[in-house]
Write a protein that holds these residues in place. Structure first.
Motif, PDB file in Angstrom:
ATOM      1  N   ARG A 211      42.192  34.770  37.017  1.00  0.00           N
ATOM      2  CA  ARG A 211      43.520  34.229  37.707  1.00  0.00           C
ATOM      3  C   ARG A 211      44.149  33.089  36.903  1.00  0.00           C
ATOM      4  N   GLU A 214      46.108  34.174  33.964  1.00  0.00           N
ATOM      5  CA  GLU A 214      47.377  34.842  34.259  1.00  0.00           C
ATOM      6  C   GLU A 214      48.510  33.975  34.201  1.00  0.00           C
ATOM      7  N   GLU A 239      41.095  39.696  28.791  1.00  0.00           N
ATOM      8  CA  GLU A 239      42.377  39.235  28.501  1.00  0.00           C
ATOM      9  C   GLU A 239      42.832  39.435  27.194  1.00  0.00           C
TER      10      GLU A 239
END
Ligand code: AHR
Length: 322
Positions: A211, A214, A239
């Protein structure tokens, strides 16, 4: 070997001192552990269980609270009803212990707090505390980052920092956050872009790091325990980023369990600040001192060090027990 081993040590536990002179009864200890949320916690439980053996005259009643304070409160009340000789409490958070500790005191049962601290009105509600200087661990991590940035000529760059925090309200979370933040506040170019609770577990470490990534660019990760770090490393890779030595994200962790030192050796973690889980022998010594009527220190800090990628970590691994 004590005679008690073939009888129920909980019967007449309060009269244990007298009985032990006749080699009849063990010292009965009620041990309330937080859970099994991390490698550190498992090593901590093993250390305590290993110290209080039947062969040495102890009977340890172990309760795992599965990360729930209500379960710890229930366990303590059960120990009081059972009339144990000592209670060892690893408190999940600092608040909420006054009443139950008063009940233990009224019942004449000494309580030893271990690992995390309790915040109580009356410090006489417990006998002593044994654990880590979490605030110092956080400060040391901040000072390590200062040196690292200077050595890499990045001391004047903007540094985006994410903090994965341990269980909210626990001493390990409060101390490490406070210690690191103290140092961070001395640097205008250090920006804490996220500081989120991941409860000291690998699964939450991964979920929360995902999170964070992001919404933010992160240069440095401060992860308040190794298991959250393991999860965060997975999230970083998923990621498409890299971490550790020459990576996109510098990783600073806490605990220094074996698996983390392996990650450090592989260059995926830059520095790891030790939290020593081997409380068993110190607890045993403390209880034996109390048994023989000696005073014990109210506050007892564990010895701790740190590791980084400039050190020969491989050389420490063979002797490392956790
Ligand atoms: O209270 C000690 C902390 O709790 C350790 O850093 C962590 O791994 C554990 O779960």
């Amino acid at each position: 070997m004590l005679g008690l081993l073939c009888c129920n040590p909980l019967t007449g536990g309060r009269a244990h001192a007298e009985s032990r002179e006749n080699n009849e009864k063990a010292i009965v200890i009620g041990y309330s552990q937080i859970g099994a949320e991390s490698d550190w916690r498992i090593a901590n439980t093993e250390s305590v269980r290993g110290a209080f053996t039947m062969e040495d005259g102890f009977y340890l009643i172990y309760e795992n609270a599965q990360q729930m304070q209500e379960k710890q409160l229930k366990a303590l009340r059960k120990f009081i009803l059972q009339g144990v000789d000592y209670i060892i409490l690893n408190p999940i958070v600092e608040n909420g212990w006054d009443s139950v500790l008063q009940e233990a005191k009224d019942a004449g049962i000494p309580v030893i707090i271990v690992d995390r601290k309790v915040s109580v009105e009356d410090e006489e509600l417990y006998t002593c505390w044994i654990g880590s200087d979490f605030e110092k661990e956080g400060r040391d991590a901040g000072q390590w980052l200062e040196t690292y940035l200077t050595e890499n000529e990045k001391e004047d760059e903007d540094i985006q920092i994410a903090i994965l925090q341990g269980t909210e309200g626990s001493s390990a979370q409060l101390g490490r956050t406070e210690g690191f933040t103290k140092i961070a506040q001395q640097h205008e170019n250090w920006k804490i872009v996220a500081a989120l609770d991941a409860d000291f577990t690998q699964a939450k470490g991964k979920e929360v790091m995902r999170r964070i990534l992001e919404d933010n660019e992160v240069d440095v990760l401060i992860s308040e325990n190794d298991n959250m770090t393991f999860g965060a490393i997975e999230a970083i890779r998923e990621e498409g980023l890299t971490c550790g030595v020459d990576g996109d994200i510098t990783v600073i962790s806490f605990d220094a369990v074996r698996a983390a030192l392996g990650e450090l050796e592989a260059g995926n973690i830059n520095a790891d600040f030790e939290c020593n889980p081997l409380h068993g022998p110190v607890l045993k010594e403390t209880i034996l001192a109390l048994e023989s009527g000696r005073q014990v220190d109210k506050i007892q800090y564990m010895e701790e060090t740190y590791f980084d990628t400039d050190m020969d970590v491989a050389a420490c691994l063979p002797d490392r027990t956790y």
